[in-house]
Design a protein around this motif. Structure first.
Motif, PDB file in Angstrom:
ATOM      1  N   UNK A  63       0.879  -1.173   0.000  1.00 20.55           N
ATOM      2  CA  UNK A  63       0.000   0.000   0.000  1.00 20.55           C
ATOM      3  C   UNK A  63       0.918   1.225   0.000  1.00 20.55           C
ATOM      4  N   UNK A  64       0.352   2.430  -0.179  1.00 22.98           N
ATOM      5  CA  UNK A  64       1.171   3.647  -0.079  1.00 22.98           C
ATOM      6  C   UNK A  64       1.558   3.882   1.379  1.00 22.98           C
ATOM      7  N   UNK A  65       2.813   4.292   1.594  1.00 22.49           N
ATOM      8  CA  UNK A  65       3.292   4.609   2.933  1.00 22.49           C
ATOM      9  C   UNK A  65       3.431   6.110   3.108  1.00 22.49           C
ATOM     10  N   UNK A  66       3.345   6.579   4.358  1.00 23.16           N
ATOM     11  CA  UNK A  66       3.557   7.989   4.683  1.00 23.16           C
ATOM     12  C   UNK A  66       4.886   8.090   5.415  1.00 23.16           C
ATOM     13  N   UNK A 111      -6.175   7.714   9.960  1.00 22.04           N
ATOM     14  CA  UNK A 111      -6.338   6.561  10.838  1.00 22.04           C
ATOM     15  C   UNK A 111      -7.783   6.039  10.787  1.00 22.04           C
ATOM     16  N   UNK A 112      -7.923   4.707  10.629  1.00 19.20           N
ATOM     17  CA  UNK A 112      -9.259   4.113  10.599  1.00 19.20           C
ATOM     18  C   UNK A 112      -9.809   3.908   9.191  1.00 19.20           C
ATOM     19  N   UNK A 113      -9.325   4.655   8.216  1.00 18.33           N
ATOM     20  CA  UNK A 113      -9.788   4.525   6.815  1.00 18.33           C
ATOM     21  C   UNK A 113      -9.070   3.368   6.129  1.00 18.33           C
ATOM     22  N   UNK A 114      -9.643   2.846   5.021  1.00 16.34           N
ATOM     23  CA  UNK A 114      -8.922   1.799   4.287  1.00 16.34           C
ATOM     24  C   UNK A 114      -7.553   2.326   3.824  1.00 16.34           C
ATOM     25  N   UNK A 115      -6.546   1.464   3.824  1.00 12.85           N
ATOM     26  CA  UNK A 115      -5.216   1.880   3.375  1.00 12.85           C
ATOM     27  C   UNK A 115      -5.255   2.259   1.895  1.00 12.85           C
ATOM     28  N   UNK A 118      -6.002   8.021  -3.532  1.00 13.57           N
ATOM     29  CA  UNK A 118      -6.512   7.698  -2.191  1.00 13.57           C
ATOM     30  C   UNK A 118      -5.753   8.489  -1.123  1.00 13.57           C
ATOM     31  N   UNK A 119      -4.425   8.612  -1.322  1.00 14.55           N
ATOM     32  CA  UNK A 119      -3.601   9.375  -0.371  1.00 14.55           C
ATOM     33  C   UNK A 119      -4.099  10.819  -0.312  1.00 14.55           C
TER      34      UNK A 119
END
Ligand code: TXA
Ligand code: MG
Length: 344
Positions: A33-36, A144-148, A154-155
């Protein structure tokens, strides 16, 4: 703050690396998934991750590296299983838990005596890590809490204006987060199922344990060892239900539940696979991969959950999948997204 959109060109990756070096947040694609990302050894940069995501501070982060030598500053020691696992599965969707050194900030480990590390198998992630020369702490790049997030869009949906930049590398491949494996215990223990499956680990290690909180019916009652696993995660806004049983029974059951739900005036969605095209009659029907190739289901899962939100769905009924291979990770995320609401 304006969030800069970058691509995978040399010039843009150099800019992203410079932002990381100066303590800013940069979202980037990995194979899961995308990372922060933030520079892991800079506590102030790491603080920004928690702020941008709205993440509870007792949930530790995974440190991403491009070379094994970077482990020296992070891991106090490499447990016996470590070398063979890194040889087999790095770069790849396997996060290993090591005893930590004193150099890793407490903000990264949430004060634990261990640190989670992985080497992602994605050309853009690796290029960015190499260019920056830094170990990069990176949770999934969602609120936090949302789908990755499995796409740069999406980001931006979740974090636009809250982070310095996002590097767009297209959609991710695996689609669910990495396997988290604790190698400080014997036999090693899976804390979160993911792309490297229990079967693959058993082939290399012989024996592998599963965190008891991951057992099908115990998720609500036992405290997981991976702190992040206790939060409601990956959840769409709609109330979601997982329907279990043989595939034929699932189809019948879901259609009758959908009919009742719609009769109550609830906008209802169905999560299914392409094999069941034209089978359901509902307000929204989304096809997430093919049942006969479960890796396509994991790849499409989070995007589908986000799409239900986009389409204003209030209740979702989802099919369930066999818990073999990547199916274990799919069912783990589906159950969490559904808050453990299951119909049998
Ligand atoms: O695929 C992935 O792992 C993605 C990409 C971006 O690499 N990252 C990701 O990070 O999923 P995050 O923060 O969403 O999940 C990290 C998980 C959490 O469940 C956290 O509790 C666990 O790893 N974790 C981190 N450090 C730990 C530690 N020292 N001991 C046990 N669990 C740990
Ligand atoms: Mg996450």
């Amino acid at each position: 703050m304006d969030t800069v959109r970058l691509d995978k060109s040399e010039q843009d990756l150099e800019r992203a690396a410079e932002l990381l070096r100066s303590g800013e947040l940069v979202a980037f694609p990995t194979e899961t998934v995308y990372g922060l990302g933030a520079y892991a050894m800079d506590p102030q940069a790491v603080d920004k991750i928690f702020e941008a995501k709205g993440r509870p501070s007792d949930n530790p982060l995974i440190v991403h590296i491009a070379y094994r030598e970077q482990l020296k500053d992070l891991a106090a020691e490499i447990p016996p299983a470590g070398c063979v696992l890194m040889d087999m599965f790095w770069p790849g969707p396997l996060t290993l838990i090591f005893p930590r050194t004193e150099f890793v900030p407490d903000r990264v480990t949430a004060g634990l005596s261990t640190v989670a590390v992985r080497m992602p198998n994605h050309p853009v992630a690796l290029a960015l890590l190499e260019k920056s020369g830094l170990p990069v702490a990176a949770p999934s790049a969602n609120r936090s809490g949302r789908p990755s997030p499995t796409a740069a869009s999406h980001v931006l949906e979740d974090l636009e204006g809250r982070i310095a930049a996002v590097v767009d590398g297209g959609t991710t491949g695996v689609g669910v987060e990495s396997t988290v494996l604790d190698i400080t215990v014997h036999p090693p223990m899976i804390l979160r199922p993911g792309g490297v499956t229990k079967e693959m680990l058993e082939e290399v290690l012989g024996e592998v344990q599963l965190d008891p909180s991951l057992e099908r019916n115990h998720a609500e009652v036992r405290a997981p060892r991976s702190p992040g696993m206790k939060y409601t995660h990956y959840a769409p806004k709609a109330e979601m239900w997982i329907v279990e049983g043989s595939v034929d029974k699932q189809v019948q059951m879901i259609q009758s539940l959908v009919d009742k739900s719609r009769a109550e005036g609830i906008r209802t969605g169905v999560l299914t696979t392409t094999e069941h095209q034209g089978v359901y009659n509902s307000d929204v029907v989304l096809f997430c991969g093919e049942r006969k190739a479960l890796e396509t289901v994991s790849a499409g899962l989070y995007g589908a959950l986000r799409e239900f939100d986009q389409q204003g769905v209030e209740r979702i009924y989802s099919e369930s999948f066999p818990e073999e291979g990547i199916g274990a990770a799919i069912m783990n995320r589906l159950r969490k997204a559904a808050g453990y609401r299951v119909v049998r």
